[in-house]
Design a protein around this motif. Structure first.
Motif, PDB file in Angstrom:
ATOM      1  N   CYS A 121      17.958 124.341  94.401  1.00 35.26           N
ATOM      2  CA  CYS A 121      17.238 123.111  94.046  1.00 35.26           C
ATOM      3  C   CYS A 121      17.699 122.597  92.685  1.00 35.26           C
ATOM      4  O   CYS A 121      18.222 123.367  91.877  1.00 35.26           O
ATOM      5  CB  CYS A 121      15.737 123.380  93.898  1.00 35.26           C
ATOM      6  N   CYS A 122      17.468 121.312  92.451  1.00 38.87           N
ATOM      7  CA  CYS A 122      17.676 120.776  91.108  1.00 38.87           C
ATOM      8  C   CYS A 122      16.309 120.803  90.417  1.00 38.87           C
ATOM      9  O   CYS A 122      15.364 120.146  90.876  1.00 38.87           O
ATOM     10  CB  CYS A 122      18.209 119.348  91.159  1.00 38.87           C
ATOM     11  N   ALA A 123      16.237 121.553  89.319  1.00 37.57           N
ATOM     12  CA  ALA A 123      14.957 121.706  88.615  1.00 37.57           C
ATOM     13  C   ALA A 123      14.593 120.438  87.838  1.00 37.57           C
ATOM     14  O   ALA A 123      13.448 120.250  87.461  1.00 37.57           O
ATOM     15  CB  ALA A 123      15.042 122.899  87.666  1.00 37.57           C
ATOM     16  N   VAL A 124      15.576 119.563  87.610  1.00 38.99           N
ATOM     17  CA  VAL A 124      15.301 118.322  86.866  1.00 38.99           C
ATOM     18  C   VAL A 124      14.699 117.276  87.810  1.00 38.99           C
ATOM     19  O   VAL A 124      13.688 116.653  87.517  1.00 38.99           O
ATOM     20  CB  VAL A 124      16.609 117.763  86.235  1.00 38.99           C
ATOM     21  N   HIS A 125      15.321 117.121  88.983  1.00 44.31           N
ATOM     22  CA  HIS A 125      14.893 116.058  89.897  1.00 44.31           C
ATOM     23  C   HIS A 125      14.029 116.550  91.059  1.00 44.31           C
ATOM     24  O   HIS A 125      13.588 115.759  91.888  1.00 44.31           O
ATOM     25  CB  HIS A 125      16.131 115.327  90.439  1.00 44.31           C
ATOM     26  N   HIS A 126      13.807 117.872  91.113  1.00 46.73           N
ATOM     27  CA  HIS A 126      12.975 118.471  92.171  1.00 46.73           C
ATOM     28  C   HIS A 126      13.443 118.073  93.580  1.00 46.73           C
ATOM     29  O   HIS A 126      12.661 117.654  94.420  1.00 46.73           O
ATOM     30  CB  HIS A 126      11.493 118.124  91.961  1.00 46.73           C
ATOM     31  N   TYR A 167      25.748 120.499  94.396  1.00 47.04           N
ATOM     32  CA  TYR A 167      25.560 119.410  93.430  1.00 47.04           C
ATOM     33  C   TYR A 167      24.254 118.685  93.709  1.00 47.04           C
ATOM     34  O   TYR A 167      23.659 118.832  94.787  1.00 47.04           O
ATOM     35  CB  TYR A 167      26.732 118.410  93.512  1.00 47.04           C
ATOM     36  N   CYS A 168      23.834 117.921  92.707  1.00 43.05           N
ATOM     37  CA  CYS A 168      22.668 117.046  92.861  1.00 43.05           C
ATOM     38  C   CYS A 168      23.173 115.629  92.611  1.00 43.05           C
ATOM     39  O   CYS A 168      23.695 115.338  91.526  1.00 43.05           O
ATOM     40  CB  CYS A 168      21.581 117.435  91.855  1.00 43.05           C
ATOM     41  N   SER A 169      23.053 114.759  93.595  1.00 41.58           N
ATOM     42  CA  SER A 169      23.535 113.378  93.453  1.00 41.58           C
ATOM     43  C   SER A 169      22.859 112.677  92.288  1.00 41.58           C
ATOM     44  O   SER A 169      23.476 111.865  91.599  1.00 41.58           O
ATOM     45  CB  SER A 169      23.236 112.581  94.724  1.00 41.58           C
ATOM     46  N   LEU A 170      21.570 112.976  92.071  1.00 38.34           N
ATOM     47  CA  LEU A 170      20.819 112.288  91.012  1.00 38.34           C
ATOM     48  C   LEU A 170      21.296 112.711  89.629  1.00 38.34           C
ATOM     49  O   LEU A 170      21.367 111.896  88.714  1.00 38.34           O
ATOM     50  CB  LEU A 170      19.310 112.569  91.174  1.00 38.34           C
ATOM     51  N   CYS A 171      21.651 113.995  89.471  1.00 37.78           N
ATOM     52  CA  CYS A 171      22.210 114.446  88.184  1.00 37.78           C
ATOM     53  C   CYS A 171      23.526 113.725  87.931  1.00 37.78           C
ATOM     54  O   CYS A 171      23.753 113.190  86.845  1.00 37.78           O
ATOM     55  CB  CYS A 171      22.465 115.954  88.200  1.00 37.78           C
ATOM     56  N   LEU A 172      24.396 113.704  88.961  1.00 37.16           N
ATOM     57  CA  LEU A 172      25.704 113.061  88.792  1.00 37.16           C
ATOM     58  C   LEU A 172      25.526 111.576  88.479  1.00 37.16           C
ATOM     59  O   LEU A 172      26.272 110.999  87.687  1.00 37.16           O
ATOM     60  CB  LEU A 172      26.559 113.227  90.058  1.00 37.16           C
TER      61      LEU A 172
HETATM   62 ZN   LIG Z   1      19.407 116.669  89.615  1.00 34.93          ZN
END
Ligand SMILES: [Zn+2]
Ligand SMILES: [Zn+2]
Length: 373
Positions: free
Chosen positions: A152-157, A128-133
């Motif tokens: 990796c999260c491609a949105v938040h890098h 998971y990505c904490s920033l997406c959540l």
């Molecule tokens: Zn993210």
């Protein structure tokens, strides 16, 4: 406006038999959507599942790998979402694109993270990505967080996490209770949105985005070779195997050859557990994928030159693989064959092995013993 998505667009507003209809978000993972449905009705995932499919212990299996037509029809009827759209949120479309036969019974599917389920407990398998959540109107888990090439999260890098940022235990939304939210850790009950995220590895993110493009467009390249999705992932898997072999034997012609092509590969260390790629923690997968990406970009001519310059034998590049990718097979056939006398092998003392190899074998033995006991 249609929200951005990679794997499926989700659904618009739905009319369902449940008191609170729950639309599916873009790229949402089927099993975790079902957990979200349960929590939205104020009930446990266990209760909802036993209502939908009595006598089927759905949370003890990896049902994102596909469920029967009969069961998906039942889910479609209650949820108000067509069966085809529900299937798109499972891992099956991606798994079959990269070459897995549907219904494959194998415990591990290549390139799909393994949950390692034991009853409802899991050993991992979901990132998971904490920033997406934290930025979701209603937190939800993405399909790509189950893919082994995603680190990796491609949105938040940022790099993905595969453990709770508070208690360091695996992410198990299937064990959430009626009053939890989707961003709650099922074990310590703290909020996964509060995790500090580390910057993504640029090389691992580049490989991840390249692999995604291959699945979406249906083809990829290796030098001048145009490869189908299945062939491209087979080649990536071959390089993964080669890098792990080189990491196990630090001083070898193969290691020198790969270090010439990927300078960072000499720092790779074999996973201490010796586990399959799909069971490794995100950070370990990320390190290997960075190097796989460089090898894929280098192309066959550079590999051939490096193999010749380091006097590699065919066995070094083959490493016991029976079915090599054709573009690699061409190179291997050009390499000198290793001549080995049977008697010489029988009489010679076993070669000394590195400390790392001993630790790796010990970890494997311990795992086997745990399985028996
Ligand atoms: Zn993210
Ligand atoms: Zn926790």
């Amino acid at each position: 406006m249609v929200a951005a998505y990679t794997w499926h667009p989700g659904t618009g507003r739905v009319v369902s038999r449940w008191p609170v209809p729950v639309a599916m978000a873009p790229d949402e993972l089927l099993s975790t959507w079902l957990v979200r449905v349960a929590l939205s009705q104020g009930t446990d995932p266990l209760v909802l599942a036993s209502h939908l499919w009595p006598r089927w212990r759905v949370w003890t299996i990896d049902f994102d790998r596909g469920i029967s037509d009969e069961r998906i029809s039942r889910l479609a009827r209650d949820s108000g979402i067509e069966a085809g759209k529900l299937s798109m949120a499972s891992l099956l479309p991606i798994a079959s694109a990269i070459g897995l036969e549907s219904g494959a019974a194998s415990a591990i599917w290549h390139w799909i993270l393994a949950l390692g389920s034991r009853n409802r407990k899991r050993h991992g398998g979901l990132q998971y990505c904490s920033l997406c959540l934290a930025t979701d109107a209603q937190p939800y888990f993405r399909l790509q967080w189950r893919l082994a090439w995603h680190t990796c999260c491609a949105v938040h890098h940022v790099g993905l996490r595969d453990r709770c940022c508070h208690c360091q235990l695996p992410i198990e939304p299937n064990r959430l209770c009626a009053f939890d939210t989707m961003s709650t850790c099922s074990t310590c009950k703290r909020d996964l949105r509060q995790g500090v995220m580390l910057p993504a590895s640029k090389a691992a993110l580049a490989f991840q985005e390249r692999a995604d493009r291959v699945v979406i467009t249906g083809s990829g390249s290796y030098g001048v070779h145009q490869l189908q999705v299945k062939e491209w992932f087979h080649l990536a898997r071959y390089f993964l195997m080669l890098l792990r072999c080189a990491a196990r034997r630090q001083i070898s012609c193969l290691g020198k050859c790969l270090a010439g092509l990927v300078p960072g590969s000499c720092y790779l260390r074999p996973p201490i557990t010796g586990l399959g790629f799909e069971m490794l923690p995100t950070s370990e997968r990320s390190s290997f994928l960075e190097s796989v990406g460089v090898l894929m970009q280098a192309g066959p001519e550079q590999l051939r030159s490096a193999a010749v310059a380091n006097s590699l034998k065919d066995t070094s590049l083959r490493q016991g693989w029976r079915s090599l990718p054709p573009c690699i097979d061409d190179i291997v056939r050009e390499m000198p064959q290793l001549m080995r006398s049977r008697n010489a092998r029988k009489n010679s003392d076993p070669a000394p092995v590195s400390r790392q190899t001993v630790l790796y074998k010990w970890a494997r033995l311990q795992r086997k013993m745990r399985r028996i006991s």
